[in-house]
Enzyme design. Structure first.
Site, PDB file in Angstrom:
ATOM      1  CG  HIS A 171      -7.081  -1.349   6.205  1.00 61.86           C
ATOM      2  ND1 HIS A 171      -7.671  -0.536   5.279  1.00 61.86           N
ATOM      3  CD2 HIS A 171      -7.792  -2.503   6.175  1.00 61.86           C
ATOM      4  CE1 HIS A 171      -8.698  -1.157   4.725  1.00 61.86           C
ATOM      5  NE2 HIS A 171      -8.794  -2.368   5.269  1.00 61.86           N
ATOM      6  CE1 TYR A 180      -5.817  -0.585   2.290  1.00 61.96           C
ATOM      7  CE2 TYR A 180      -6.073  -2.872   2.976  1.00 61.96           C
ATOM      8  CZ  TYR A 180      -6.537  -1.770   2.287  1.00 61.96           C
ATOM      9  OH  TYR A 180      -7.718  -1.848   1.584  1.00 61.96           O
ATOM     10  NE  ARG A 218     -12.217   3.762  -3.041  1.00 62.02           N
ATOM     11  CZ  ARG A 218     -12.319   2.465  -3.257  1.00 62.02           C
ATOM     12  NH1 ARG A 218     -13.514   1.884  -3.280  1.00 62.02           N
ATOM     13  NH2 ARG A 218     -11.247   1.721  -3.438  1.00 62.02           N
ATOM     14  CG  ASN A 278     -12.836   0.779   5.049  1.00 60.34           C
ATOM     15  OD1 ASN A 278     -12.348   0.249   6.037  1.00 60.34           O
ATOM     16  ND2 ASN A 278     -12.813   0.242   3.844  1.00 60.34           N
TER      17      ASN A 278
END
Ligand code: G6P
Length: 444
Positions: free
Chosen positions: A202, A256, A96, A150
């Site tokens: 999102h 988002y 990430r 995700n």
């Protein structure tokens, strides 16, 4: 004797697991879980032990007959499961961090579910979830797959399109976070708030909002013109909307949306923050170390409040209320990611959308909303196209398809920058992207 419910959680060593366990404890009367199988991979073994032992202590303290099994054997864990929840992270938080850092070098958003980070998280995750689906077909064909991994929208899209698993629901805590946030703004209990959700994961909008069935949209829109009121999840701090924009949009935005309607400001803010304190993944890595130190304490038998510093707050509420409603055929309304089936007119029927649904034992039935307002329709369609092409790239391992996905993403400034970012990120994530780097046949 009634067979107890078996839940299998893939990525069970996640720091989020105590959230989930707390939910199962609270809702035990309605959802009698008999077996909870926490599965992880070799690299997550230590975390699995720590978090698994905390789960055991939490259940013991609650005095409930839930058996907790900790294992690295995914197939054993899946056998005869009723619900499979997925919360794994391919490449862990280190991957990430790369998703966040690399795009920043090109002046592009570095975020785990949007833009290049979202694409690469999808490319790493989709082959793994499709593999889980194959195991499920064989070992627990009647189970529901509740995916929290995700990018949840893209992952749900891929499961619907490329697997034989039909009983899949994508879950996110953003809608519930928005409900909770608005309940707080209006100073009413969360149970009295209802939002009509429509869009994508999102990328979800609130079309209307009610307290006890009465629309309070105008009041809420007015409150959202205050910059302090626009962030409903811990990890995305909004910068506040132009009042004229939010009034004329006349919809509730999700956090988002900041990345799309305030792109430049958000990128600058994130780059500055990354320099000063690290990217979100780097911050979370530190936070996780502290959390796992706490989890190790043999006297700890509750979910520590520090976990709420993670963005995943209310995850357990969302997951447990969904599983409970499927199990009890409740017929209540919840926002989830599911097949569109005509709920949103301008999105293909077979694509995944995030909408308010009636939840029954047959799963979510999306509430038909007609079309999205014209001001947001194009953006939602564009993101859907991005998700579909990205999912295709994840399955085929085709380089040009990956570049195409990133180029059409509204956060990408040019085709050349898209190609450069894809090149650098493919190299950086090589180890977790075998579909792009097939092993060469040995030359005889
Ligand atoms: C929110 C989002 C999730 C995301 C999480 C990250 O809850 O809805 O999709 O995974 O934040 O939180 P973190 O604390 O890891 O930044």
């Amino acid at each position: 004797m009634v067979k107890g419910i078996k839940i299998t959680t893939i990525g069970g060593g996640s720091s989020y697991t105590p959230e989930l366990v707390e939910g199962f404890i609270k809702h035990y009367d309605e959802l009698p879980v008999r077996e909870l199988w926490l599965v992880d991979i070799e690299a997550g073994k230590e975390k699995l032990e720590i978090v698994g032992n905390l789960a055991k202590r939490m259940i013991e303290k609650a005095g409930l007959p839930i058996e907790v099994h900790l294992t690295l054997d995914r197939r054993a864990a899946l056998e005869n499961a009723d619900f499979v929840t997925t919360q794994f992270r391919v490449g862990l938080l280190e991957a990430r961090a790369k998703d966040e850092r690399i795009p920043m070098k090109y002046g592009v958003l570095g975020q785990e579910t949007n833009g290049p980070g979202g694409l690469f998280k999808g490319l790493r995750t989709i082959p793994v979830i499709l593999d889980i689906c194959k195991d499920m077909e064989e070992l627990c064909p009647n189970a529901w797959l509740i995916n929290f991994t995700n990018p949840a929208g893209m992952v749900t899209e891929a499961v619907l399109r490329y697997s034989n698993i039909k009983k899949v629901v994508g879950l996110c805590n953003v809608p519930i976070g928005m409900e909770m946030g608005i309940a707080k703004l209006l100073d009413v209990d969360h149970s009295r708030i209802k939002i009509d959700f429509a869009g994508l994961n999102h990328m979800v909008y609130g079309l209307d909002v009610y307290v006890d069935g009465e629309s309070v949209k105008d009041k809420v829109i007015e409150l959202l013109t205050d910059p302090n009121n626009t962030s409903f999840v811990k990890n995305v701090k909004g910068l506040g909307w132009e009042p004229s924009f939010i009034r004329s949009l006349n919809l509730l935005t999700c956090p988002y949306h900041n990345y799309y309607y305030k792109t430049k400001d958000m990128i600058e803010k994130d780059i500055k923050k990354a320099k000063e304190e690290g990217t979100r993944a780097e911050v979370v890595l530190k936070l996780e170390k502290e959390l796992f130190e706490l989890y190790k304490d043999p006297n700890l038998a509750i979910k520590p409040p520090q976990l709420e510093e993670r963005g995943g707050a209310y995850y357990s509420e969302a997951a447990v209320r969904l599983i409970t409603s499927i199990y009890t055929d409740k017929g209540d309304i919840q926002p989830v990611n599911t097949q569109n089936n005509g709920a949103i007119a301008s999105i293909p029927n077979d694509s995944a959308v995030e909408v308010s649904c009636v939840i029954t034992k047959e799963g979510p039935k999306p509430i038909v909303i007609g079309d999205l307002p014209i001001a947001v329709r194009g953006l939602v369609q564009q993101i859907k196209s991005f998700e579909r092409i990205a999912a295709e790239a994840a399955v085929t391992g085709d380089y040009d398809t990956a570049v195409l996905a990133l180029t059409i993403n509204p956060l990408t400034p040019s085709d050349t920058i898209a190609r450069e970012i894809v090149d650098e990120m493919l190299e950086a994530h090589k180890e977790h992207l075998p579909q792009f780097f097939p092993k060469k046949e040995a030359v005889k």
